[in-house]
Design an enzyme around this catalytic site. Structure first.
Site, PDB file in Angstrom:
ATOM      1  N   ASP A   1      46.580  38.442  32.198  1.00  0.00           N
ATOM      2  CA  ASP A   1      47.738  39.197  31.686  1.00  0.00           C
ATOM      3  C   ASP A   1      48.483  38.392  30.619  1.00  0.00           C
ATOM      4  OD1 ASP A   1      48.973  37.318  33.300  1.00  0.00           O
ATOM      5  OD2 ASP A   1      50.014  38.779  34.568  1.00  0.00           O
TER       6      ASP A   1
ATOM      7  N   ASP B   1      42.715  40.602  35.582  1.00  0.00           N
ATOM      8  CA  ASP B   1      44.013  40.206  36.142  1.00  0.00           C
ATOM      9  C   ASP B   1      44.828  41.457  36.481  1.00  0.00           C
ATOM     10  OD1 ASP B   1      45.655  38.155  36.909  1.00  0.00           O
ATOM     11  OD2 ASP B   1      46.290  37.605  34.876  1.00  0.00           O
TER      12      ASP B   1
ATOM     13  N   LYS C   1      42.189  39.249  40.008  1.00  0.00           N
ATOM     14  CA  LYS C   1      43.099  38.160  40.376  1.00  0.00           C
ATOM     15  C   LYS C   1      44.483  38.745  40.579  1.00  0.00           C
ATOM     16  CE  LYS C   1      44.772  35.035  37.314  1.00  0.00           C
ATOM     17  NZ  LYS C   1      46.237  35.248  37.461  1.00  0.00           N
TER      18      LYS C   1
ATOM     19  N   GLU D   1      48.716  37.495  41.819  1.00  0.00           N
ATOM     20  CA  GLU D   1      49.627  36.366  42.030  1.00  0.00           C
ATOM     21  C   GLU D   1      50.361  36.505  43.363  1.00  0.00           C
ATOM     22  OE1 GLU D   1      52.311  36.044  38.695  1.00  0.00           O
ATOM     23  OE2 GLU D   1      50.674  35.841  37.249  1.00  0.00           O
TER      24      GLU D   1
ATOM     25  N   GLU E   1      48.750  26.952  39.427  1.00  0.00           N
ATOM     26  CA  GLU E   1      49.347  26.783  38.100  1.00  0.00           C
ATOM     27  C   GLU E   1      50.619  25.948  38.187  1.00  0.00           C
ATOM     28  OE1 GLU E   1      49.723  30.342  35.754  1.00  0.00           O
ATOM     29  OE2 GLU E   1      50.905  29.331  34.209  1.00  0.00           O
TER      30      GLU E   1
HETATM   31  O1  KIV Z   1      46.811  35.450  32.780  1.00  0.00           O
HETATM   32  C1  KIV Z   1      46.306  34.333  32.644  1.00  0.00           C
HETATM   33  O2  KIV Z   1      45.801  33.967  31.581  1.00  0.00           O
HETATM   34  C2  KIV Z   1      46.336  33.434  33.795  1.00  0.00           C
HETATM   35  C3  KIV Z   1      45.888  32.029  33.577  1.00  0.00           C
HETATM   36  C4  KIV Z   1      46.967  31.265  32.923  1.00  0.00           C
HETATM   37  C5  KIV Z   1      45.423  31.411  34.832  1.00  0.00           C
HETATM   38  O3  KIV Z   1      46.724  33.829  34.842  1.00  0.00           O
END
Ligand code: KIV
Length: 294
Positions: free
Chosen positions: A47, A93, A122, A124, A191
């Site tokens: 994202d 993401d 992915k 968070e 992170e």
């Molecule tokens: O969105 C993204 O690019 C990320 C990375 C920084 C791990 O989550």
């Protein structure tokens, strides 16, 4: 040659003798092909799209449709790359508010990214997101976790700051990582956390940790494409190492183009299409200098 599948990545622990995993972000077909040609293990359609491609100040502005659109471009880029080696695993993401309301919505949004071309998603957050993670995993969609600095919480945590610097927060992070691994996450991004905390997490879980600003002891590393290639000039977190300065190279090339156009050096003859002599003649152009038989 490592085969980039979720089961192969799930067991890629450095302590078991695996090489560190390499993940980069990519948002379009050329970026994906470059990452594949470079032999990376995973491509994250992050994202960060919002910040490095679309010009926003944070990651909160992108939608599932935005990520799906770019995931499709990445998947098509890989499919047409003609590169023999195993393709990197594509991780889509899940953006802010795509998995924060209901479990049902989270699963459907994850499915949208899979149908767009990702092999995993992915998201968070720690325990708070457990019901969503379990439901997505239950729908046979592999989930990568993301702990530490979670940019989708930028307002809640008061900025893009290093996390888990204090005793309790460090232990909390380790607990969250264990919960994510137990829920079936196949890897966890860490992170902006101190290296000692990343080490504790890496030791505590059986799935690989992939660090960004988390020190050298994770099971892998990830950087944002535009950061590592020096395309972005205005944001430079401490953890970024630049392997090229493509941003300034691009400005130099654009300046050279502009100068050539203004000085009438571009296009040259070799960069120009010409009519055949016959057609030039029928158009009464022969000999005028406006056409030639080349
Ligand atoms: O969105 C993204 O690019 C990320 C990375 C920084 C791990 O989550």
């Amino acid at each position: 040659m490592r085969t980039q599948t979720v089961p192969a990545i799930r067991v890629s622990k450095v302590r078991s003798g695996s090489d560190p995993l390499v993940m980069v972000t990519a948002y379009d077909a050329p970026g994906a092909r470059q990452a594949h040609a470079a032999g990376v293990d995973l491509i994250l359609v992050g994202d960060t799209l919002a910040m490095v491609v679309l010009g926003y100040d944070d990651t909160l502005q992108v939608s599932v449709d935005d990520i799906a659109h770019h995931t499709g471009a990445v998947a098509r880029g890989l499919a047409s790359s003609g590169i023999e080696s195993p393709r990197p695993l594509v991780v889509g993401d899940l953006p802010w508010m795509s998995y924060h309301t209901t479990v049902d919505e989270a699963v459907r949004n994850a499915a949208t990214l899979i149908r767009a071309g990702a092999q995993a998603v992915k998201l968070e957050g720690g325990r708070k997101r457990l019901p969503m993670i379990e439901a997505i995993v239950d729908a046979e969609i592999p989930v990568m976790g993301h702990l530490g600095l979670t940019p989708q919480s930028v307002h809640a945590v008061g900025g893009f700051k290093v996390q888990a610097r204090q005793h309790d927060a460090a232990l909390e992070l380790v607990r969250d990582a264990k919960v994510l691994a137990a829920a079936g996450c196949f890897a966890i991004v860490l992170e902006a956390v101190p290296d000692a905390v990343a080490r504790m997490v890496t030791d505590a879980v059986d799935v690989p940790t992939i660090g960004i600003g988390a020190g050298g002891d994770c099971d892998g590393q990830v950087l944002v494409y535009h950061d590592l290639l020096g395309i972005e000039q205005h944001i430079r977190p401490r953890f970024v190492r630049r392997y090229a300065e493509l941003g300034s190279a691009a400005v130099g090339a654009l300046q050279a183009f502009a100068a050539d156009v203004r000085a009438r050096r571009f296009p040259a003859d070799a960069e120009t299409y010409h009519l055949s002599a016959d057609v030039a003649e029928t158009l009464s152009l022969y000999g005028s200098g406006a056409a030639s038989s080349k």
